[in-house]
Design an enzyme around this catalytic site. Structure first.
Site, mmCIF file in Angstrom:
data_model
loop_
_atom_site.group_PDB
_atom_site.id
_atom_site.type_symbol
_atom_site.label_atom_id
_atom_site.label_comp_id
_atom_site.label_asym_id
_atom_site.label_seq_id
_atom_site.Cartn_x
_atom_site.Cartn_y
_atom_site.Cartn_z
ATOM 1 N N GLN A 195 0.823 -1.201 0.000
ATOM 2 C CA GLN A 195 0.000 0.000 0.000
ATOM 3 C C GLN A 195 0.863 1.260 0.000
ATOM 4 O O GLN A 195 1.922 1.301 0.632
ATOM 5 C CB GLN A 195 -0.927 -0.014 1.217
ATOM 6 C CG GLN A 195 -2.233 0.704 0.982
ATOM 7 C CD GLN A 195 -3.311 0.262 1.950
ATOM 8 O OE1 GLN A 195 -3.370 -0.888 2.342
ATOM 9 N NE2 GLN A 195 -4.163 1.172 2.338
ATOM 10 N N ARG A 243 -9.573 -8.239 3.778
ATOM 11 C CA ARG A 243 -8.463 -7.807 4.627
ATOM 12 C C ARG A 243 -8.474 -6.295 4.787
ATOM 13 O O ARG A 243 -8.330 -5.761 5.892
ATOM 14 C CB ARG A 243 -7.149 -8.277 4.002
ATOM 15 C CG ARG A 243 -5.866 -7.946 4.779
ATOM 16 C CD ARG A 243 -4.670 -8.529 4.013
ATOM 17 N NE ARG A 243 -3.396 -8.347 4.692
ATOM 18 C CZ ARG A 243 -2.575 -7.312 4.504
ATOM 19 N NH1 ARG A 243 -2.934 -6.327 3.668
ATOM 20 N NH2 ARG A 243 -1.420 -7.245 5.134
ATOM 21 N N GLN A 245 0.756 -11.974 9.909
ATOM 22 C CA GLN A 245 1.227 -10.756 9.264
ATOM 23 C C GLN A 245 0.340 -9.545 9.582
ATOM 24 O O GLN A 245 0.803 -8.410 9.591
ATOM 25 C CB GLN A 245 1.262 -11.025 7.747
ATOM 26 C CG GLN A 245 1.764 -9.914 6.892
ATOM 27 C CD GLN A 245 0.915 -9.762 5.640
ATOM 28 O OE1 GLN A 245 -0.264 -9.465 5.733
ATOM 29 N NE2 GLN A 245 1.529 -9.980 4.492
ATOM 30 N N SER A 258 3.794 -6.526 2.751
ATOM 31 C CA SER A 258 2.458 -6.559 3.337
ATOM 32 C C SER A 258 1.464 -7.181 2.357
ATOM 33 O O SER A 258 1.580 -8.368 2.045
ATOM 34 C CB SER A 258 2.045 -5.147 3.779
ATOM 35 O OG SER A 258 0.869 -5.182 4.569
ATOM 36 N N LEU A 259 0.500 -6.414 1.822
ATOM 37 C CA LEU A 259 -0.463 -7.013 0.894
ATOM 38 C C LEU A 259 0.236 -7.622 -0.317
ATOM 39 O O LEU A 259 -0.311 -8.515 -0.979
ATOM 40 C CB LEU A 259 -1.488 -5.973 0.435
ATOM 41 C CG LEU A 259 -1.074 -4.996 -0.660
ATOM 42 C CD1 LEU A 259 -1.398 -5.524 -2.052
ATOM 43 C CD2 LEU A 259 -1.709 -3.649 -0.468
ATOM 44 N N HIS A 299 -0.408 -3.413 11.164
ATOM 45 C CA HIS A 299 0.720 -4.208 11.653
ATOM 46 C C HIS A 299 1.073 -3.923 13.116
ATOM 47 O O HIS A 299 2.238 -3.731 13.469
ATOM 48 C CB HIS A 299 1.942 -4.032 10.743
ATOM 49 C CG HIS A 299 1.690 -4.503 9.348
ATOM 50 N ND1 HIS A 299 1.526 -5.838 9.052
ATOM 51 C CD2 HIS A 299 1.530 -3.837 8.182
ATOM 52 C CE1 HIS A 299 1.280 -5.956 7.743
ATOM 53 N NE2 HIS A 299 1.277 -4.765 7.202
#
Length: 312
Positions: free
Chosen positions: A10, A118, A251, A93-94, A202
């Site tokens: 992101q 998510r 995660q 991340s994603l 996170h």
């Protein structure tokens, strides 16, 4: 030469991303069509012709970035590039979902639905305004972690993203993160600033979202990836589907150990990294972490052609 294919997270989103790929490569257009069908809406219209504020919403940005990465990957495949050209995949991340879909571990439609869920779950986990994230520039991870611990004062404040040797992002309750910014400046940070994000990703405040993803991932088929995934929370390789499922859940609340992941790949012999999808942020991080790794951004038809030609 050992190569890694890496996939952005992101922040890389931009209106118009992937449009030239979709126009130039039928396989890339099919990715956007598959994502639209999976979500039951024209996300592609938002990506190409919408407004930046709506695209930046987490529930939109996450599947949109995955779609753009997979469109670039399918364009590469159209030019004869296969996953055999890489030794590892990784994502920020994603971007792990993009990496897993490119490596055949996830179906594109499943990745789209998981990322929409998510994004929504991460947004809904904390009321708007309660949480925050801040970038601490010029501090290493150990110092940033000390800053976060000092700032917490009974609230949540954690080092969330270990991006490169001098860029760490902290996440948690807004007041605690604001304290971390001031403490970081006193500790000699080059810059410390709040980030324009909609939720504190996170960190422990994301536990409700982790529970949502635990249930959702239990219902999705995950195959062994064609090459190992260097996982964010492990900073090491994984191929077992059950372990991948557990790590994708972990995660959500865990730190993105990108610096350590890149360092691990460098130590394993990786000498080239292709950033597949939108932007060039990961390439910059990689150069700061492991200067001997050559980087290549692959986000346009011209990039795809040049990357394919480099393997010929």
């Amino acid at each position: 030469m050992m190569r890694a294919f890496v996939f952005p997270g992101q922040g890389a989103q931009a209106i118009g991303m992937g449009k030239a790929l979709a126009d130039a490569y039928p396989a890339a257009r099919e990715v956007f069509e598959a994502v639209d069908a999976a979500l039951g809406e024209k996300l592609s219209a938002l990506i190409w012709d919408g407004d930046a504020e709506t695209l930046t919403l987490t529930r939109n940005a996450q599947p949109a970035l995955m779609a753009t990465s997979l469109a670039a990957w399918k364009a590469l495949e159209s030019e004869g590039v296969s996953m055999a050209a890489a030794s590892f995949v990784a994502g920020h991340s994603l971007g792990e979902y993009s990496a897993l879909a490119a490596a055949g571990a996830l179906q594109i439609a499943d990745a789209a639905r998981l990322l929409r869920l998510r994004g929504s779950a991460m947004q809904d986990a904390v009321p708007v305004g309660v949480g925050a994230m801040a970038a601490l520039l010029g501090l290493d991870f150990a110092t940033a972690s000390e800053v976060a611990a000092e700032a917490a004062q009974g609230e949540v404040c954690q080092a969330a993203n270990d991006n490169d040797p001098a860029q760490v992002v902290v996440s948690g309750h807004r007041a605690a993160v604001e304290r971390a910014v001031e403490i970081a400046k006193a500790r000699g940070a080059r810059r410390a600033l709040l980030l324009p994000v909609s939720a504190p990703f996170h960190c422990a405040l994301m536990e409700p979202a982790a529970q949502v993803m635990d249930e959702a991932l239990a219902e999705v088929a995950i195959a062994p990836p064609a090459v190992p995934l260097v996982a964010n929370v492990l900073a090491g390789p994984v191929s077992d589907p059950a372990e991948i499922r557990q790590l994708l859940v972990a995660q959500v609340t865990g730190s993105v150990r990108w610096r350590e992941s890149v360092a691990w790949m460098a130590g394993a012999g990786v000498t080239e990294a292709w950033e597949i999808g939108a932007g060039k942020a990961l390439s910059g991080m990689i150069r700061r972490i492991a200067p001997d790794i050559a980087t290549r951004a692959v986000g346009t038809p011209e990039d795809v052609a040049a990357a394919a030609a480099s393997l010929a």
